[in-house]
Write a protein that holds these residues in place. Structure first.
Motif, mmCIF file in Angstrom:
data_model
loop_
_atom_site.group_PDB
_atom_site.id
_atom_site.type_symbol
_atom_site.label_atom_id
_atom_site.label_comp_id
_atom_site.label_asym_id
_atom_site.label_seq_id
_atom_site.Cartn_x
_atom_site.Cartn_y
_atom_site.Cartn_z
ATOM 1 N N VAL A 35 -1.360 -1.103 -6.736
ATOM 2 C CA VAL A 35 -0.869 -2.491 -6.915
ATOM 3 C C VAL A 35 0.189 -2.834 -6.154
ATOM 4 O O VAL A 35 1.383 -2.666 -6.052
ATOM 5 N N LYS A 37 1.126 -6.204 -5.693
ATOM 6 C CA LYS A 37 1.754 -7.692 -5.897
ATOM 7 C C LYS A 37 3.288 -7.617 -5.216
ATOM 8 O O LYS A 37 3.788 -6.511 -5.590
ATOM 9 N N ASN A 58 -2.249 -9.462 -8.877
ATOM 10 C CA ASN A 58 -2.257 -10.206 -10.379
ATOM 11 C C ASN A 58 -2.221 -11.512 -9.974
ATOM 12 O O ASN A 58 -2.227 -12.555 -11.142
ATOM 13 N N ILE A 82 -6.029 -8.230 -11.453
ATOM 14 C CA ILE A 82 -5.543 -7.323 -12.616
ATOM 15 C C ILE A 82 -4.605 -8.368 -13.632
ATOM 16 O O ILE A 82 -3.967 -7.861 -14.623
ATOM 17 N N MET A 164 -9.694 -2.807 -20.044
ATOM 18 C CA MET A 164 -8.503 -2.671 -19.291
ATOM 19 C C MET A 164 -7.498 -3.071 -20.356
ATOM 20 O O MET A 164 -7.566 -3.937 -21.608
ATOM 21 N N VAL A 166 -2.762 -3.390 -21.245
ATOM 22 C CA VAL A 166 -1.318 -3.084 -20.693
ATOM 23 C C VAL A 166 -0.655 -3.016 -21.979
ATOM 24 O O VAL A 166 -0.415 -4.015 -22.858
ATOM 25 N N MET A 196 -0.040 2.973 -15.983
ATOM 26 C CA MET A 196 0.815 2.328 -14.753
ATOM 27 C C MET A 196 1.758 3.447 -14.174
ATOM 28 O O MET A 196 1.628 4.527 -14.608
ATOM 29 N N SER A 197 2.760 2.944 -13.479
ATOM 30 C CA SER A 197 3.756 4.195 -12.558
ATOM 31 C C SER A 197 4.298 5.060 -13.712
ATOM 32 O O SER A 197 4.481 6.131 -13.719
ATOM 33 N N ARG A 212 -3.519 2.004 -12.595
ATOM 34 C CA ARG A 212 -2.954 1.023 -11.535
ATOM 35 C C ARG A 212 -1.627 1.212 -11.458
ATOM 36 O O ARG A 212 -0.670 0.923 -12.381
ATOM 37 N N VAL A 213 -1.281 1.554 -10.246
ATOM 38 C CA VAL A 213 0.059 2.012 -9.843
ATOM 39 C C VAL A 213 0.793 1.220 -8.866
ATOM 40 O O VAL A 213 0.215 1.054 -7.964
ATOM 41 N N GLY A 214 1.825 0.612 -9.047
ATOM 42 C CA GLY A 214 2.447 -0.360 -8.136
ATOM 43 C C GLY A 214 3.851 0.492 -7.565
ATOM 44 O O GLY A 214 3.762 0.992 -6.559
ATOM 45 N N THR A 215 4.780 0.469 -8.570
ATOM 46 C CA THR A 215 6.021 0.920 -8.103
ATOM 47 C C THR A 215 6.109 2.245 -7.453
ATOM 48 O O THR A 215 6.870 2.747 -6.747
ATOM 49 N N ARG A 221 9.812 -3.818 -7.285
ATOM 50 C CA ARG A 221 9.832 -5.381 -6.838
ATOM 51 C C ARG A 221 10.915 -6.020 -7.208
ATOM 52 O O ARG A 221 11.508 -5.781 -7.870
ATOM 53 N N ASP A 225 7.960 -9.419 -12.936
ATOM 54 C CA ASP A 225 6.300 -9.045 -13.125
ATOM 55 C C ASP A 225 5.861 -7.968 -12.507
ATOM 56 O O ASP A 225 4.958 -7.624 -12.399
HETATM 57 C C1 LIG Z 1 2.320 -4.810 -11.975
HETATM 58 C C2 LIG Z 1 1.097 -4.352 -12.559
HETATM 59 C C3 LIG Z 1 0.712 -2.718 -12.801
HETATM 60 C C4 LIG Z 1 1.586 -1.950 -11.954
HETATM 61 O O1 LIG Z 1 2.779 -1.738 -12.383
HETATM 62 P P1 LIG Z 1 3.872 -0.298 -12.169
HETATM 63 O O2 LIG Z 1 4.800 -0.244 -13.199
HETATM 64 O O3 LIG Z 1 4.500 -1.029 -10.898
HETATM 65 O O4 LIG Z 1 2.995 0.760 -11.533
HETATM 66 C C5 LIG Z 1 -0.350 -2.358 -13.465
HETATM 67 N N1 LIG Z 1 -1.004 -3.217 -14.170
HETATM 68 C C6 LIG Z 1 -0.626 -4.571 -14.245
HETATM 69 C C7 LIG Z 1 -1.572 -5.545 -15.115
HETATM 70 C C8 LIG Z 1 0.309 -5.140 -13.537
HETATM 71 O O5 LIG Z 1 0.634 -6.614 -13.552
#
Ligand SMILES: *Cc1c(COP(=O)(O)O)cnc(C)c1O
Length: 225
Positions: A35, A37, A58, A82, A164, A166, A196-197, A212-215, A221, A225
């Protein structure tokens, strides 16, 4: 020197593989959606150079500014939407994304069906379920999920491949993962995008096919968000 994003990616991939093996699943049964974003195209490029190909954004507009050039260099890149999708952005979303993970209401489903008919492009879609029944959060309520899935598949002919969610930030996610898995099972949907992370290993224990892994890959970030 190897960049921090490549190092993070390798670590996350290793954790995914270990979590999968722990429940007798092949590591390849879990797709890592990186992810990106709020992170610049240069960071995405680092991940691409490290061999990663699947990304999540996103916002339609942010993806439009970052990804077209990267696609020229890496044509096999796959981009997942996402985040919430407004009906006036449906045309851009269908054109610019390879998977749409956030189908969350009838009006959007109808707009997607119309645009797919018009353009002939049919990116696979996931239905977002609001497993925590949070009033401010996107997603179909669990009680309405079966009917909505039926409507999307049978009446609108949308290419629905999975679900999906959250989970609420401040709750143990396991029951939410279990609920999503159960809704998918009874509707014969194979794809589960969850984790997620903070909780992707647990999601894999509950059957996630996509995390879905961002951080953990790109770092913190700036915004909330
Ligand atoms: C930002 C986001 C993520 C990733 O989140 P992290 O905690 O940074 O891994 C996953 N899913 C959705 C829908 C997001 O908006």
């Amino acid at each position: 020197m190897e960049g921090v994003i490549a190092v993070n990616l390798a670590a996350v991939r290793e954790r995914i593989a270990a979590a999968a093996r722990a429940v007798d699943r092949p590591p390849e049964s879990v797709t890592l959606v990186a992810v990106s974003k709020t992170h610049p195209a240069a960071s995405v490029r680092q991940a691409l150079l490290a061999g990663h190909r699947v990304f999540g954004e996103n916002r339609v507009q942010e993806a439009q500014t970052k990804y077209p050039k990267l696609r020229e260099e890496f044509p096999e890149l796959a981009l997942h939407l996402i985040g919430p999708l407004q009906t006036n952005k449906v045309r851009d979303a269908v054109a610019g994304f390879d998977v749409i993970e956030s189908v969350d209401r009838l009006r959007l489903a109808q707009a997607l069906a119309g645009e797919m008919e018009r353009s002939g492009r049919r990116p696979p879609c996931l239905i977002e379920v609001n497993t925590g029944e949070e009033p401010q959060k996107a997603g179909i309520m669990p009680a309405d999920a079966d009917g909505f899935i039926f409507e999307c598949r049978e009446r609108l002919d949308l290419p629905i491949i999975g679900l999906m969610c959250v989970p609420p930030l401040d709750e143990e996610p396991a029951p939410h993962f279990a609920l999503l898995r159960e809704i998918a099972r009874r509707n014969e949907l194979e794809i589960l995008s969850m984790g997620m992370s903070a909780d992707f290993e647990k999601a894999i224990r509950f059957g996630a096919t996509h995390v879905r892994v961002g951080t953990a890959i790109f770092g913190a970030r700036g915004t909330g968000d």
